[in-house]
Scaffold this active site. Structure first.
Site, PDB file in Angstrom:
ATOM      1  N   ARG A 131       0.846  -1.206   0.000  1.00  0.00           N
ATOM      2  CA  ARG A 131       0.000   0.000   0.000  1.00  0.00           C
ATOM      3  C   ARG A 131       0.869   1.238   0.000  1.00  0.00           C
ATOM      4  O   ARG A 131       1.757   1.368   0.849  1.00  0.00           O
ATOM      5  CB  ARG A 131      -0.858   0.034   1.272  1.00  0.00           C
ATOM      6  N   THR A 157      -1.394   7.497  -0.565  1.00  0.00           N
ATOM      7  CA  THR A 157      -2.698   7.305  -1.225  1.00  0.00           C
ATOM      8  C   THR A 157      -3.469   6.111  -0.647  1.00  0.00           C
ATOM      9  O   THR A 157      -4.676   6.006  -0.850  1.00  0.00           O
ATOM     10  CB  THR A 157      -2.508   7.029  -2.726  1.00  0.00           C
ATOM     11  N   ASP A 215       0.110  -3.719  12.113  1.00  0.00           N
ATOM     12  CA  ASP A 215       0.610  -4.061  10.782  1.00  0.00           C
ATOM     13  C   ASP A 215       0.949  -5.552  10.736  1.00  0.00           C
ATOM     14  O   ASP A 215       1.912  -6.001  11.371  1.00  0.00           O
ATOM     15  CB  ASP A 215       1.853  -3.206  10.452  1.00  0.00           C
ATOM     16  N   ASP A 235       4.540  -6.578   9.463  1.00  0.00           N
ATOM     17  CA  ASP A 235       5.584  -6.278  10.457  1.00  0.00           C
ATOM     18  C   ASP A 235       5.536  -7.250  11.628  1.00  0.00           C
ATOM     19  O   ASP A 235       6.575  -7.676  12.139  1.00  0.00           O
ATOM     20  CB  ASP A 235       5.416  -4.843  10.979  1.00  0.00           C
TER      21      ASP A 235
END
Ligand code: PRP
Ligand code: URA
Length: 208
Positions: free
Chosen positions: A103, A107, A199, A202
């Site tokens: 991603r 944006t 995340d 991660d």
């Protein structure tokens, strides 16, 4: 198609632990793999069966085996990789394709960087794997890619989804059955899922 939300107690219990910020990378990886395995059990419930004749030590009998199209799993890199071990434990003969998307920070739109799919994907039941569906942009693109490569029967397995992401999937790919272990409240201003788990990439790979 209405998403299938898994409310099995074993899945819900494991989801609580993956959400917990004190869960370390090793346990996080194990839990995501176990959740994927449990979800795969449900996502393969409609596989067609055929009857064969076998001989037990006692007598001949008819018994069932999976027939027809074979499976392909397609994890979305990176975090989808965390689901592969679990699903292959249930379906070891499946083929595995890979789609690389990340991603964009500003944006929040997916950027494609890799795509390698089985050449016979058109003859397979395809299950796309991504633990997180936030805006839905990544899985919508991943499903589009597998369809462009010929896949006609596609499902999506995700661990946590935001309503926004499921709505986008329903709009763009109404033919795709989505299996989801938890439907969360929504997104924050950075398009992270709330309450979510942070995340996923991660936490699986210990980066950050
Ligand atoms: C995460 C996740 C999904 C995507 C979800 O990947 O694994 O692919 O974000 O967000 P979306 O629904 O808004 O598209 P990320 O882009 O962080 O890449 P990574 O797994 O390589 O870290
Ligand atoms: N990607 C993640 O890994 N987590 C989120 O909450 C949103 C996107």
């Amino acid at each position: 198609m209405k998403p299938f939300i898994m409310d099995h107690p074993l899945i819900q219990h494991k989801i609580t632990h993956v959400r917990d910020k004190n869960t370390g990378a090793k346990e996080f990886r194990e839990l995501i793999s176990e959740i994927a395995m449990l979800m795969c059990y449900e996502a393969t419930r409609d596989l067609p069966l055929e009857e064969v004749e076998i001989e037990t030590p006692m007598m001949k009998c008819k018994s069932k085996v999976i027939s027809g199209r074979k499976l392909a799993f397609v994890p979305v890199l990176r975090a989808g990789l965390g689901m592969v071990d679990g699903v292959l434990k249930l379906v070891p003969a499946a083929k595995v394709g890979h789609i690389g998307l990340y991603r964009d920070h500003d944006t929040h739109l997916p950027v494609e960087y890799y795509c390698k799919l089985p050449s016979d994907i058109g003859e397979r039941e395809v299950i796309v794997l991504d633990p997180m569906v936030a805006t839905g942009g990544s899985v919508v693109d991943a499903v589009r890619l597998v369809k462009e490569h010929g896949a006609k029967h596609v499902k999506l397995m995700c661990v946590i989804a935001a309503p926004e992401g499921l709505a986008l999937m329903e709009k763009e790919h109404p033919d795709v059955q989505v299996y989801c272990a938890a439907l969360d409240e929504g997104l924050n201003e950075d398009a992270y899922i709330l309450p979510g788990l942070g995340d996923a990439g991660d936490r699986i790979f210990g980066t950050k």
